[in-house]
Design a protein around this motif. Structure first.
Motif, PDB file in Angstrom:
ATOM      1  N   LEU A  89       0.828  -1.208   0.000  1.00 15.04           N
ATOM      2  CA  LEU A  89       0.000   0.000   0.000  1.00 15.04           C
ATOM      3  C   LEU A  89       0.864   1.261   0.000  1.00 15.04           C
ATOM      4  O   LEU A  89       0.671   2.161  -0.834  1.00 15.04           O
ATOM      5  CB  LEU A  89      -0.922  -0.013   1.216  1.00 15.04           C
ATOM      6  N   VAL A  90       1.837   1.312   0.900  1.00 10.72           N
ATOM      7  CA  VAL A  90       2.694   2.498   1.002  1.00 10.72           C
ATOM      8  C   VAL A  90       3.528   2.668  -0.268  1.00 10.72           C
ATOM      9  O   VAL A  90       3.644   3.774  -0.811  1.00 10.72           O
ATOM     10  CB  VAL A  90       3.616   2.388   2.234  1.00 10.72           C
ATOM     11  N   TYR A 163       2.505  -1.194 -22.567  1.00  9.98           N
ATOM     12  CA  TYR A 163       1.141  -1.714 -22.439  1.00  9.98           C
ATOM     13  C   TYR A 163       0.326  -0.893 -21.441  1.00  9.98           C
ATOM     14  O   TYR A 163      -0.894  -0.778 -21.572  1.00  9.98           O
ATOM     15  CB  TYR A 163       1.145  -3.190 -22.059  1.00  9.98           C
ATOM     16  N   VAL A 164       0.985  -0.302 -20.443  1.00  6.93           N
ATOM     17  CA  VAL A 164       0.285   0.572 -19.510  1.00  6.93           C
ATOM     18  C   VAL A 164      -0.102   1.875 -20.205  1.00  6.93           C
ATOM     19  O   VAL A 164      -1.228   2.373 -20.031  1.00  6.93           O
ATOM     20  CB  VAL A 164       1.151   0.860 -18.272  1.00  6.93           C
ATOM     21  N   ASP A 165       0.805   2.429 -21.004  1.00  3.30           N
ATOM     22  CA  ASP A 165       0.493   3.632 -21.781  1.00  3.30           C
ATOM     23  C   ASP A 165      -0.665   3.369 -22.744  1.00  3.30           C
ATOM     24  O   ASP A 165      -1.540   4.226 -22.939  1.00  3.30           O
ATOM     25  CB  ASP A 165       1.722   4.094 -22.553  1.00  3.30           C
ATOM     26  N   ARG A 176      -8.677   0.624 -12.359  1.00  5.27           N
ATOM     27  CA  ARG A 176      -8.467  -0.576 -13.184  1.00  5.27           C
ATOM     28  C   ARG A 176      -7.030  -0.636 -13.683  1.00  5.27           C
ATOM     29  O   ARG A 176      -6.428  -1.703 -13.752  1.00  5.27           O
ATOM     30  CB  ARG A 176      -9.445  -0.567 -14.358  1.00  5.27           C
ATOM     31  N   LEU A 177      -6.473   0.524 -14.009  1.00  3.86           N
ATOM     32  CA  LEU A 177      -5.097   0.583 -14.484  1.00  3.86           C
ATOM     33  C   LEU A 177      -4.137   0.078 -13.404  1.00  3.86           C
ATOM     34  O   LEU A 177      -3.208  -0.682 -13.693  1.00  3.86           O
ATOM     35  CB  LEU A 177      -4.750   2.031 -14.860  1.00  3.86           C
ATOM     36  N   VAL A 178      -4.391   0.490 -12.179  1.00  2.00           N
ATOM     37  CA  VAL A 178      -3.502   0.099 -11.070  1.00  2.00           C
ATOM     38  C   VAL A 178      -3.660  -1.379 -10.737  1.00  2.00           C
ATOM     39  O   VAL A 178      -2.669  -2.116 -10.661  1.00  2.00           O
ATOM     40  CB  VAL A 178      -3.788   0.967  -9.825  1.00  2.00           C
ATOM     41  N   PHE A 179      -4.929  -1.812 -10.537  1.00  2.45           N
ATOM     42  CA  PHE A 179      -5.151  -3.166 -10.029  1.00  2.45           C
ATOM     43  C   PHE A 179      -5.148  -4.243 -11.107  1.00  2.45           C
ATOM     44  O   PHE A 179      -4.944  -5.423 -10.798  1.00  2.45           O
ATOM     45  CB  PHE A 179      -6.479  -3.215  -9.261  1.00  2.45           C
ATOM     46  N   LEU A 183      -0.137  -3.363 -10.805  1.00  2.00           N
ATOM     47  CA  LEU A 183       0.231  -4.194  -9.651  1.00  2.00           C
ATOM     48  C   LEU A 183       0.492  -5.661  -9.998  1.00  2.00           C
ATOM     49  O   LEU A 183       1.500  -6.221  -9.548  1.00  2.00           O
ATOM     50  CB  LEU A 183      -0.843  -4.093  -8.571  1.00  2.00           C
ATOM     51  N   PRO A 184      -0.376  -6.332 -10.787  1.00  2.00           N
ATOM     52  CA  PRO A 184      -0.095  -7.747 -11.077  1.00  2.00           C
ATOM     53  C   PRO A 184       1.259  -7.976 -11.729  1.00  2.00           C
ATOM     54  O   PRO A 184       1.936  -8.970 -11.459  1.00  2.00           O
ATOM     55  CB  PRO A 184      -1.244  -8.141 -12.023  1.00  2.00           C
ATOM     56  N   ASN A 185       1.662  -7.062 -12.594  1.00  9.98           N
ATOM     57  CA  ASN A 185       2.948  -7.219 -13.273  1.00  9.98           C
ATOM     58  C   ASN A 185       4.116  -6.731 -12.424  1.00  9.98           C
ATOM     59  O   ASN A 185       5.226  -7.254 -12.522  1.00  9.98           O
ATOM     60  CB  ASN A 185       2.921  -6.457 -14.606  1.00  9.98           C
ATOM     61  N   ALA A 186       3.860  -5.726 -11.598  1.00 10.02           N
ATOM     62  CA  ALA A 186       4.939  -5.193 -10.763  1.00 10.02           C
ATOM     63  C   ALA A 186       5.297  -6.138  -9.626  1.00 10.02           C
ATOM     64  O   ALA A 186       6.447  -6.191  -9.190  1.00 10.02           O
ATOM     65  CB  ALA A 186       4.537  -3.831 -10.201  1.00 10.02           C
ATOM     66  N   LEU A 187       4.301  -6.879  -9.134  1.00  8.63           N
ATOM     67  CA  LEU A 187       4.509  -7.680  -7.929  1.00  8.63           C
ATOM     68  C   LEU A 187       4.882  -9.128  -8.209  1.00  8.63           C
ATOM     69  O   LEU A 187       4.896  -9.958  -7.303  1.00  8.63           O
ATOM     70  CB  LEU A 187       3.250  -7.633  -7.061  1.00  8.63           C
TER      71      LEU A 187
END
Length: 274
Positions: A89-90, A163-165, A176-179, A183-187
């Motif tokens: 979260l932080v 792909y985010v752009d 929706r962009l974040v979750f 996040l799925p790809n970053a984590l």
């Protein structure tokens, strides 16, 4: 060399899986009541009746270790899950919330990283009151900064990907962009760190119990078992050695599993191993 590394990885996976299984079914396998006091059998060495011997109160050490797996490992998982949630979260808010917010959150994170986790946890656990619950809460509140720093870095790397752009251009909502995309790809790499942290967190939890601010005697928690038997080391070494061996095997196994996951996740390291 590669075959030897693969064999070690398989052994580590097997030991880690065994410890997880014991945390689930350990009490069903215990040959004796782990809390039954029998002073007539106090400090009996390993034998057919008591494979790991008995402690100063005549309790079966093997049974207590099997029960202790349901205490130590779940406490470790709760700490890592809570610290991961707070850190994610932080770190995500810091990476996506603008420069000012990023600076504030990262300075707080840096303060947390600059202080030894075990010292902070020891102070918080003492302030909250002795007990395993206090130790878990204290450790979760001191372990999150490392995850926050890691997640911030991962999110910042992913948020400007093509792909985010593209999703942003198509009008995808921020949530929706974040979750869904960031996040799925970053984590993907975060589970490697959490696996590596199992051994460290478990050692700290056992250490807090050993010094008296974690699980309290007569709990079957492994660190508390060592603390209770420490005064009888010369004539009851088994009551210290076997819980210590359980901690060591579990810590080493999860550490090796984490290293194995890191190698599999990083092509450059994998090529170097080959």
């Amino acid at each position: 060399m590669t075959r030897r590394i693969m064999a070690v990885d398989r052994i580590a996976l097997a030991v880690a899986a065994l410890m997880v299984a014991l945390a689930v079914v350990g009490p069903l396998l215990a040959p004796h009541d782990p809390y039954a006091v029998d002073l007539a059998d106090a400090l009996q060495g390993p034998s057919a009746a008591h494979w790991f011997g008995t402690d100063v109160n005549g309790r079966d050490v093997l049974s207590r270790i099997l029960y202790g797996a349901q205490v130590t490992l779940p406490a470790t998982v709760i700490v890592i899950a809570a610290a991961t949630l707070i850190g994610t979260l932080v770190g995500t808010v810091a990476a996506l919330g603008g420069k000012a917010l990023d600076e504030v959150l990262m300075r707080i994170t840096d303060i947390g990283l600059s202080l030894p986790s075990i010292i902070l946890a020891l102070g918080l656990a003492a302030a909250l009151g002795s007990g395993l619950r206090s130790a878990v809460v204290a450790l979760a509140l001191t372990w999150w900064p490392g995850y926050a720093r890691l997640v911030r870095t991962l999110v910042r790397e992913v948020k400007d990907a093509e792909y985010v752009d593209a999703a942003r251009t198509l009008g995808v909502s921020r949530a929706r962009l974040v979750f869904r995309h960031i996040l799925p790809n970053a984590l993907n790499s975060l589970y490697v760190q959490t696996t590596l942290d199992v051994s460290a967190v478990m050692l700290v939890i056992s250490g807090l119990s050993f010094v008296g601010v974690g699980a309290q005697v007569p709990s079957a928690e492994w660190g508390a078992m060592i603390a209770a038997a420490a005064n009888n080391l010369t004539n009851g070494w088994w009551a210290v050695a076997f819980p210590g061996l359980a901690i060591m095997l579990t810590a080493v196994a999860f550490n090796l599993v984490g290293d194995w996951l890191r190698v599999r996740n990083d092509p450059t390291i994998r090529e170097g191993v080959r």
